[in-house]
Design an enzyme around this catalytic site. Structure first.
Site, PDB file in Angstrom:
ATOM      1  N   THR A  76      29.675 -66.348 -51.389  1.00 51.44           N
ATOM      2  CA  THR A  76      30.911 -66.103 -50.635  1.00 51.44           C
ATOM      3  C   THR A  76      30.768 -64.834 -49.802  1.00 51.44           C
ATOM      4  O   THR A  76      31.474 -64.669 -48.809  1.00 51.44           O
ATOM      5  CB  THR A  76      32.132 -65.952 -51.568  1.00 51.44           C
ATOM      6  OG1 THR A  76      31.806 -65.008 -52.598  1.00 51.44           O
ATOM      7  CG2 THR A  76      32.526 -67.287 -52.170  1.00 51.44           C
TER       8      THR A  76
ATOM      9  N   HIS B 150      29.787 -73.542 -61.553  1.00 48.75           N
ATOM     10  CA  HIS B 150      29.414 -72.482 -60.621  1.00 48.75           C
ATOM     11  C   HIS B 150      27.932 -72.212 -60.529  1.00 48.75           C
ATOM     12  O   HIS B 150      27.512 -71.346 -59.764  1.00 48.75           O
ATOM     13  CB  HIS B 150      30.101 -71.166 -61.005  1.00 48.75           C
ATOM     14  CG  HIS B 150      31.527 -71.114 -60.573  1.00 48.75           C
ATOM     15  ND1 HIS B 150      31.915 -70.660 -59.340  1.00 48.75           N
ATOM     16  CD2 HIS B 150      32.657 -71.491 -61.208  1.00 48.75           C
ATOM     17  CE1 HIS B 150      33.231 -70.740 -59.238  1.00 48.75           C
ATOM     18  NE2 HIS B 150      33.705 -71.245 -60.350  1.00 48.75           N
TER      19      HIS B 150
ATOM     20  N   LYS C 266      18.340 -64.111 -56.137  1.00 54.45           N
ATOM     21  CA  LYS C 266      18.915 -63.665 -54.858  1.00 54.45           C
ATOM     22  C   LYS C 266      17.877 -62.943 -53.987  1.00 54.45           C
ATOM     23  O   LYS C 266      18.094 -62.708 -52.815  1.00 54.45           O
ATOM     24  CB  LYS C 266      20.121 -62.759 -55.113  1.00 54.45           C
ATOM     25  CG  LYS C 266      21.339 -63.504 -55.713  1.00 54.45           C
ATOM     26  CD  LYS C 266      22.462 -62.529 -56.023  1.00 54.45           C
ATOM     27  CE  LYS C 266      23.678 -63.188 -56.659  1.00 54.45           C
ATOM     28  NZ  LYS C 266      24.570 -63.832 -55.657  1.00 54.45           N
TER      29      LYS C 266
ATOM     30  N   LYS D 132      25.168 -57.635 -53.089  1.00 52.36           N
ATOM     31  CA  LYS D 132      25.502 -58.703 -54.031  1.00 52.36           C
ATOM     32  C   LYS D 132      24.909 -58.293 -55.369  1.00 52.36           C
ATOM     33  O   LYS D 132      24.148 -57.328 -55.449  1.00 52.36           O
ATOM     34  CB  LYS D 132      24.927 -60.050 -53.569  1.00 52.36           C
ATOM     35  CG  LYS D 132      23.434 -59.969 -53.200  1.00 52.36           C
ATOM     36  CD  LYS D 132      22.883 -61.298 -52.691  1.00 52.36           C
ATOM     37  CE  LYS D 132      23.361 -61.690 -51.315  1.00 52.36           C
ATOM     38  NZ  LYS D 132      24.051 -62.971 -51.249  1.00 52.36           N
ATOM     39  N   ARG D 133      25.259 -59.004 -56.447  1.00 57.66           N
ATOM     40  CA  ARG D 133      24.634 -58.693 -57.725  1.00 57.66           C
ATOM     41  C   ARG D 133      23.113 -58.735 -57.582  1.00 57.66           C
ATOM     42  O   ARG D 133      22.572 -59.529 -56.809  1.00 57.66           O
ATOM     43  CB  ARG D 133      25.108 -59.701 -58.804  1.00 57.66           C
ATOM     44  CG  ARG D 133      26.539 -59.476 -59.249  1.00 57.66           C
ATOM     45  CD  ARG D 133      26.760 -58.081 -59.823  1.00 57.66           C
ATOM     46  NE  ARG D 133      26.066 -57.915 -61.074  1.00 57.66           N
ATOM     47  CZ  ARG D 133      26.652 -57.954 -62.269  1.00 57.66           C
ATOM     48  NH1 ARG D 133      27.953 -58.121 -62.364  1.00 57.66           N
ATOM     49  NH2 ARG D 133      25.954 -57.797 -63.365  1.00 57.66           N
TER      50      ARG D 133
ATOM     51  N   LYS E 110      32.187 -63.736 -45.843  1.00 53.30           N
ATOM     52  CA  LYS E 110      32.865 -62.506 -45.407  1.00 53.30           C
ATOM     53  C   LYS E 110      32.131 -61.900 -44.218  1.00 53.30           C
ATOM     54  O   LYS E 110      32.747 -61.455 -43.250  1.00 53.30           O
ATOM     55  CB  LYS E 110      32.899 -61.488 -46.556  1.00 53.30           C
ATOM     56  CG  LYS E 110      33.648 -61.954 -47.787  1.00 53.30           C
ATOM     57  CD  LYS E 110      33.340 -61.026 -48.983  1.00 53.30           C
ATOM     58  CE  LYS E 110      33.630 -61.709 -50.291  1.00 53.30           C
ATOM     59  NZ  LYS E 110      33.033 -60.998 -51.442  1.00 53.30           N
TER      60      LYS E 110
HETATM   61  C1  LIG Z   1      32.060 -61.363 -52.256  1.00 50.06           C
HETATM   62  C2  LIG Z   1      31.600 -60.501 -53.352  1.00 50.06           C
HETATM   63  C3  LIG Z   1      30.577 -60.929 -54.198  1.00 50.06           C
HETATM   64  C4  LIG Z   1      29.837 -62.243 -54.011  1.00 50.06           C
HETATM   65  O1  LIG Z   1      28.747 -62.021 -53.161  1.00 50.06           O
HETATM   66  P1  LIG Z   1      27.552 -63.089 -53.017  1.00 50.06           P
HETATM   67  O2  LIG Z   1      26.754 -62.552 -51.876  1.00 50.06           O
HETATM   68  O3  LIG Z   1      28.188 -64.394 -52.677  1.00 50.06           O
HETATM   69  O4  LIG Z   1      26.812 -63.108 -54.290  1.00 50.06           O
HETATM   70  C5  LIG Z   1      30.182 -60.098 -55.224  1.00 50.06           C
HETATM   71  N1  LIG Z   1      30.767 -58.898 -55.416  1.00 50.06           N
HETATM   72  C6  LIG Z   1      31.738 -58.448 -54.602  1.00 50.06           C
HETATM   73  C7  LIG Z   1      32.328 -57.104 -54.845  1.00 50.06           C
HETATM   74  C8  LIG Z   1      32.201 -59.229 -53.549  1.00 50.06           C
HETATM   75  O5  LIG Z   1      33.182 -58.787 -52.759  1.00 50.06           O
END
Ligand SMILES: *Cc1c(COP(=O)(O)O)cnc(C)c1O
Length: 835
Positions: free
Chosen positions: A681, A382, A579, A573-574, A685
């Site tokens: 991911t 990952h 990032k 995101k985190r 979304k």
């Molecule tokens: C989809 C999702 C992530 C992943 O987000 P990235 O932008 O791909 O890092 C992290 N936390 C939550 C709650 C999510 O729904």
């Protein structure tokens, strides 16, 4: 009751038959009885007669009502699998970021309308009741949410896949913001009960720790190893049903809880220390107490290794026990019927554990055991970040898991012999590839153990897999090219479109029918409608309503008032340096600077939303949160910004928050330094919900841009293959001086404009941007980022053009369904047959 009276010895002896017969006579559980069952659970199971402010009991009653229906289908699914010998997969993951279960279950079972009707008698809405559910936050971020999306897709495709994870007492911490700082609070998500799970204490298994290894000979003179003198804990399973989308299939997520064994320390007991002996049992229960809140970095704590072994051993023992109960101790065709997918290196100790169980418990010889292990294990990588590559010190291993260390040494010795054959006389190669890293203290390289022990090694986006093959794992790729493959991530269109965006779902359904929910490739039919003005108008109205919903959410959680007439620009995101939330803040400061100096011609008003948790020990990430909040404060208080710019940091970003955020987003920020984000991911979304991406050529962004077309994506920044070259002569201060916008932004930061009463607060951030060793190239990418932001803003002026791009993004998101991803896992790695 008449049944009980008529029970005779004869029927008692035929007990099993009696149970089955009972089941045939069980009360009907269907849509017509749903309202009655809800009332029965509310009044009798839970013993309530008032709804109450929180709706907790009503939620629990509805959850139990739905669970009854899931249990029936779950039993049918299990029985179907037991009838014939079927190949099945186990998905092993330390994280499952499930979020709420109710809305998803209602959607998949098609019981939303009947539940709504049943609740109308209680004078409340389904939405309010659903709010009472706590998120199951048993994961950090993308990796854990991927596991959750995969379970939904496996069940929806009818694939026999069981999830195995840990039932953490405390999941991902709750984040609040105090004076701009992140505060962590424990997430006691089980406090009010978890109605979806069913425990199975009779299926508990025993997990060994510590002790030592003894050699003994059996009566035929064959040598064996026994791991003895161990301190054991019990792993107790809790099963959570995973419903497929309208296909009657219900799979299982089995979560393990650690408990003490019932053996008392007798010496302590006899010495009168009864209470102390009982109290010491707390140690066993520590193992599954808390999720480690580190995303994309290891933390090296002994308890974490215990968690990893606990999950791996419990899950493998569970599967082997079922096999033996059905087929006896003949493992000759076990590998034909089982495959294990390892979600990152976290459960990679499973490679050594399966060897141990086959060698020591079932007495197979090494070659037979290795044949099985190396044809059933598959590993998903990952991340390329070196700080995430797990290594465990050999002394720790020797103390905690002595028998497993022996096995790892043996696997390594045999592997290095193979390396020596492939690269004769190349001792450097052997040192580089060894599972044991040499040094002052030896370490076990868990990723190498996973690669050596697996028949499949996959990355999670095309670029990521290429970088694995050409970089990090290149030697392994040369040795075993056939093991390497790509499986680009996906997200489930059930939760991430049908459930979270009912307005858009309905609009889509009115044009292309409802089959897209089960077959997401059909979403491409929207392409032909992208230019349709009436459809564009409807599309905008849905987005507008979703923005209203998000604005209320932001107002309630931060006090900041978003104006739904503005562009919604979102990065959630985190929080991590790679990032680059920092790059986004610099752009926000640039917009502020433009407003202040009156450069507002063609300025497109924006609401900028941030959200995300920082690992509690990650200093820079926490500083970045503080900076975002300070900048937001200055901007939101400045009357000159009132109609032009709003900034908010929404606390406690989690799955339920994302369900409100992604449907309302116009512009999706996916701005990691190229080559650092394995896939992402969140990007998918947002795309599904019609947001347009501003992003770098990183992870799945590349595939998103290929799918939607370069003209419908805002691209900027260095490419992955340029990054190393740029770093070689990187001089950010020179770049800052050469770019007027960036120079002004840095001047504002450096004069303390955002920390007037907190001197030096952001010195470390400023130094990081100016450092010639900044690995994230923030200053380098700033000019092209600002340029693309301006390009996006001008496009937003033309609402028809923007809406068309938005529709085209949703229309092109078909390949980012996790159904597509899972179909590929099944076809190319697992080789499963749908039920
Ligand atoms: C989809 C999702 C992530 C992943 O987000 P990235 O932008 O791909 O890092 C992290 N936390 C939550 C709650 C999510 O729904």
């Amino acid at each position: 009751m008449t049944k009980a009276n008529s029970t005779t010895d004869e029927t008692i002896e035929a007990g099993a038959v009696c149970i089955v017969k009972h089941w045939l006579d069980a009360p009907k559980i269907d849509e017509n009885t749903l309202a009655d069952d809800l009332t029965r659970h509310f009044y009798y199971t839970l013993g309530r007669d008032k709804v109450g402010e929180s709706h907790l009991y009503l939620y629990n009653a509805l959850a139990l009502t739905i669970r009854d229906r899931l249990v029936a289908r779950c039993r049918a699914t299990r029985q179907h699998l037991h009838k014939q010998k079927t190949r099945q997969a186990a998905y092993l993951s330390l994280e499952f970021l499930m979020g709420r279960a109710l809305g998803n279950a209602l959607l998949n079972l098609d019981m939303t309308d009947s539940s709504r009707a049943a609740l109308s008698e209680y004078c409340t809405s389904l939405e309010r009741v659903a709010e009472a559910e706590h998120d199951a936050g048993l994961g950090n971020g993308g990796l854990g949410r991927l596991a959750a999306c995969f379970l939904d897709s496996c069940a929806s495709l009818g694939l026999p896949v069981m999830g195995y994870g840990i039932r953490y007492e405390y999941g991902m911490f709750n984040q609040s913001i105090d004076n701009g700082h992140q505060i962590e609070q424990p997430d006691n998500w089980l406090r009010e009960g978890h109605p979806w799970e069913l425990s199975a204490p009779e299926q508990a298994v025993r997990i060994k720790f510590f002790g030592h290894v003894e050699i003994y000979k059996d009566k035929n003179g064959r040598e064996h190893r026994a791991w003895v003198g161990t301190q054991d804990v019990l792993a107790v399973p809790y099963d959570v049903p995973v419903p497929g989308y309208r296909n009657e299939v219900v799979n299982t997520l089995r979560l393990w809880k650690s408990e003490a064994t019932d053996e008392f320390d007798l010496s302590e007991f006899n010495a009168g220390s009864y209470s102390e002996a009982v109290a010491r049992k707390n140690l066993a229960e520590q193992i599954t107490m808390v999720l480690y809140p580190n995303d994309a970095s290891e933390n090296g704590k002994e308890l974490r290794l215990r968690q990893q072994y606990f999950l791996s051993s419990a899950s493998l023992q569970d599967i082997l026990r079922t096999w033996v109960s059905r087929y006896g101790e003949d493992f000759s065709d076990f590998a034909q019927y089982h495959v294990f997918q390892l979600n990152d290196t976290h459960p990679s100790i499973a490679v050594a554990e399966l060897m141990r169980l086959l060698l020591d418990e079932y007495e197979l010889d090494w070659d037979a055991a290795w044949q099985i292990t190396s044809t059933t294990m598959a590993y998903t990588n990952h991340t390329l970040l070196p700080e995430a590559l797990e290594r465990w010190s050999v002394p720790l291993f020797a103390k905690l898991l002595p028998r497993l260390l022996e096995i790892i040494y043996e696997i390594n010795a045999r592997f290095l012999a193979e390396v020596a054959l492939h690269w004769p006389g190349d001792h450097d190669k052997q040192r580089q590839l060894s599972i044991i890293e040499e040094g002052p203290v030896q370490h076990v390289r868990m990723a190498y153990l996973a690669i050596v022990g697996s028949f499949s090694v996959n990355g999670v986006a095309a670029l990521h897999t290429e970088l694995l093959k050409q970089g990090l794992f290149n030697d392994f790729y040369q040795l075993w090219p056939q093991k390497f493959n790509n499986k680009t991530n996906g997200v489930t269109p059930r939760r991430w479109l049908a459930h979270c965006n009912p307005g858009l779902s309905q609009l889509i359904g009115s044009k292309i029918g409802a089959n897209w929910v089960a077959d997401f490739s059909q979403i491409s039919k929207l392409r032909d409608l992208a230019g349709d003005k009436a459809f564009q108008q409807q599309w905008r109205e849905v987005k507008q309503a979703n923005k209203q919903r998000l604005a209320a959410f932001v107002k309630a959680r931060t006090g900041v008032e978003f104006d739904v007439g503005m562009l919604f620009d979102v990065q959630v995101k985190r929080i991590h340096e790679y990032k680059r939330q920092l790059l986004n803040v610099l752009h926000v400061i640039h917009l502020y600077d433009r407003i202040v100096r009156g450069d507002v011609e063609q300025f497109v008003p924006r609401c900028v939303l941030f959200g995300g948790k920082a690992a509690p020990g990650y200093y820079m990430a926490k500083k970045i949160i503080k900076l975002i909040n300070n900048v937001a404060d200055v901007i939101n208080k400045d009357p000159r910004c009132e109609q032009l710019l709003k900034v908010a940091f929404v606390p406690n970003y989690n799955v339920s928050a994302m369900e409100v955020i992604c449907p309302a987003t116009d512009l999706s920020e996916q701005i990691s330094t190229a080559g650092k984000e394995a896939s992402g991911t969140g990007n998918m979304k947002f795309m599904m919900n019609g947001a347009i991406t501003i992003g770098t050529l990183d992870g799945a962004n590349i595939e998103i841009r290929d799918a939607v077309g370069a003209e419908n994506f805002f691209l900027f920044g260095a490419k992955a293959e340029q990054v190393e070259e740029i770093k070689r002569h990187y001089n950010p201060s020179q770049l800052i001086a050469a770019d007027e916008d960036l120079a002004r932004v840095m001047a504002l930061l450096e004069c303390g404009h955002f920390n007037l009463f907190e001197p030096h607060l952001f010195d470390d951030i400023i130094a990081a941007i100016r450092s010639p060793n900044d690995p994230w190239l923030v200053a380098y990418d700033f000019p092209s980022y600002v340029q693309q932001q301006q390009h996006a803003a001008l496009l937003y002026h033309d609402q028809d053009a923007w809406t068309r791009m938005s529709i085209l993004n949703t229309a092109a998101s078909g390949i980012f369904s996790s159904d597509r991803t899972i179909q590929q896992y099944s076809d190319e790695i697992w080789r499963l047959t749908p039920m």
